[in-house]
Write a protein that holds these residues in place. Structure first.
Motif, PDB file in Angstrom:
ATOM      1  N   LYS A 174      47.127  75.960 -42.400  1.00 33.86           N
ATOM      2  CA  LYS A 174      49.025  75.549 -42.184  1.00 33.86           C
ATOM      3  C   LYS A 174      48.617  75.100 -40.653  1.00 33.86           C
ATOM      4  O   LYS A 174      49.436  74.518 -40.368  1.00 33.86           O
ATOM      5  CB  LYS A 174      49.937  75.626 -43.275  1.00 33.86           C
ATOM      6  N   TRP A 175      48.586  76.302 -40.087  1.00 33.39           N
ATOM      7  CA  TRP A 175      48.557  76.325 -38.230  1.00 33.39           C
ATOM      8  C   TRP A 175      47.791  75.371 -37.696  1.00 33.39           C
ATOM      9  O   TRP A 175      48.313  75.027 -36.969  1.00 33.39           O
ATOM     10  CB  TRP A 175      48.816  78.011 -38.153  1.00 33.39           C
ATOM     11  N   TYR A 176      46.724  75.283 -38.592  1.00 30.60           N
ATOM     12  CA  TYR A 176      45.946  73.955 -37.557  1.00 30.60           C
ATOM     13  C   TYR A 176      46.623  72.771 -37.751  1.00 30.60           C
ATOM     14  O   TYR A 176      46.323  72.487 -36.879  1.00 30.60           O
ATOM     15  CB  TYR A 176      44.703  74.618 -38.847  1.00 30.60           C
ATOM     16  N   GLY A 177      47.233  72.806 -38.949  1.00 30.58           N
ATOM     17  CA  GLY A 177      48.042  71.423 -39.413  1.00 30.58           C
ATOM     18  C   GLY A 177      49.262  71.032 -38.349  1.00 30.58           C
ATOM     19  O   GLY A 177      48.989  70.153 -37.855  1.00 30.58           O
ATOM     20  N   VAL A 178      49.849  71.940 -38.142  1.00 33.93           N
ATOM     21  CA  VAL A 178      51.024  71.919 -37.494  1.00 33.93           C
ATOM     22  C   VAL A 178      50.387  72.244 -35.824  1.00 33.93           C
ATOM     23  O   VAL A 178      50.978  70.933 -35.108  1.00 33.93           O
ATOM     24  CB  VAL A 178      51.688  73.472 -37.532  1.00 33.93           C
ATOM     25  N   ARG A 179      49.578  72.660 -35.044  1.00 36.83           N
ATOM     26  CA  ARG A 179      49.470  72.205 -33.727  1.00 36.83           C
ATOM     27  C   ARG A 179      47.884  70.890 -33.672  1.00 36.83           C
ATOM     28  O   ARG A 179      48.498  70.664 -32.650  1.00 36.83           O
ATOM     29  CB  ARG A 179      47.677  73.420 -33.633  1.00 36.83           C
ATOM     30  N   CYS A 180      47.866  70.529 -34.730  1.00 31.84           N
ATOM     31  CA  CYS A 180      47.218  69.147 -34.644  1.00 31.84           C
ATOM     32  C   CYS A 180      48.083  68.189 -35.217  1.00 31.84           C
ATOM     33  O   CYS A 180      47.947  67.074 -33.666  1.00 31.84           O
ATOM     34  CB  CYS A 180      46.485  68.859 -35.615  1.00 31.84           C
ATOM     35  N   ALA A 181      49.461  68.515 -35.880  1.00 28.77           N
ATOM     36  CA  ALA A 181      51.033  67.219 -35.337  1.00 28.77           C
ATOM     37  C   ALA A 181      50.530  67.141 -33.922  1.00 28.77           C
ATOM     38  O   ALA A 181      51.348  66.309 -33.711  1.00 28.77           O
ATOM     39  CB  ALA A 181      51.125  67.750 -36.441  1.00 28.77           C
ATOM     40  N   ALA A 182      51.571  68.383 -33.565  1.00 28.24           N
ATOM     41  CA  ALA A 182      51.824  68.246 -31.700  1.00 28.24           C
ATOM     42  C   ALA A 182      50.953  68.087 -31.522  1.00 28.24           C
ATOM     43  O   ALA A 182      51.612  67.296 -30.325  1.00 28.24           O
ATOM     44  CB  ALA A 182      51.984  70.284 -32.206  1.00 28.24           C
ATOM     45  N   GLU A 183      49.779  67.874 -31.185  1.00 24.84           N
ATOM     46  CA  GLU A 183      49.457  67.325 -30.595  1.00 24.84           C
ATOM     47  C   GLU A 183      49.065  65.920 -30.376  1.00 24.84           C
ATOM     48  O   GLU A 183      48.950  64.837 -29.312  1.00 24.84           O
ATOM     49  CB  GLU A 183      47.520  67.951 -30.418  1.00 24.84           C
ATOM     50  N   LEU A 184      48.485  65.548 -31.982  1.00 31.12           N
ATOM     51  CA  LEU A 184      48.324  63.722 -32.479  1.00 31.12           C
ATOM     52  C   LEU A 184      49.985  63.322 -31.619  1.00 31.12           C
ATOM     53  O   LEU A 184      50.024  62.184 -30.825  1.00 31.12           O
ATOM     54  CB  LEU A 184      48.861  63.780 -33.547  1.00 31.12           C
ATOM     55  N   ARG A 185      51.049  63.877 -31.857  1.00 31.76           N
ATOM     56  CA  ARG A 185      51.791  62.971 -31.716  1.00 31.76           C
ATOM     57  C   ARG A 185      52.346  63.176 -30.322  1.00 31.76           C
ATOM     58  O   ARG A 185      53.216  61.751 -29.828  1.00 31.76           O
ATOM     59  CB  ARG A 185      53.598  64.041 -32.289  1.00 31.76           C
TER      60      ARG A 185
END
Length: 66
Positions: A22-33
Motif C-alpha cells: 500500500k505504501w508503495y502504491g501511494v509513493r507511485c501514485a504521487a510520483e506518477l501524478r
C-alpha cells in the motif's frame, strides 16, 4: 515450529506485505501524478497490479518453503 506459531508468522508476513504494498502504491501514485496527470489512472493501475502480482509470488514462494 508449532502450527500456531507458523500461522502467526504467516499472518505477520501477510500484514507486512499488505502494508508495504500500500505504501508503495501511494509513493507511485504521487510520483506518477506529478509526472503526467493525464495518464495517472492507467499507470497506477498497472503498477499496482504488478506490485500485487509480485507480492503474491513472494508470498507463495515463502509459504512453500515453510
Amino acid at each position: 515450529m508449532s502450527s500456531s506459531l507458523a500461522a502467526m508468522s504467516e499472518s505477520l508476513l501477510n500484514a507486512e506485505m499488505a502494508f508495504a504494498g500500500k505504501w508503495y502504491g501511494v509513493r507511485c501514485a504521487a510520483e506518477l501524478r506529478s509526472e503526467d496527470p493525464s495518464r495517472f489512472a492507467e499507470q497506477i493501475v498497472g503498477l499496482l497490479r504488478d506490485e500485487a502480482d509480485a507480492a503474491e509470488a513472494e508470498f507463495r514462494r515463502l509459504r512453500d518453503l515453510g
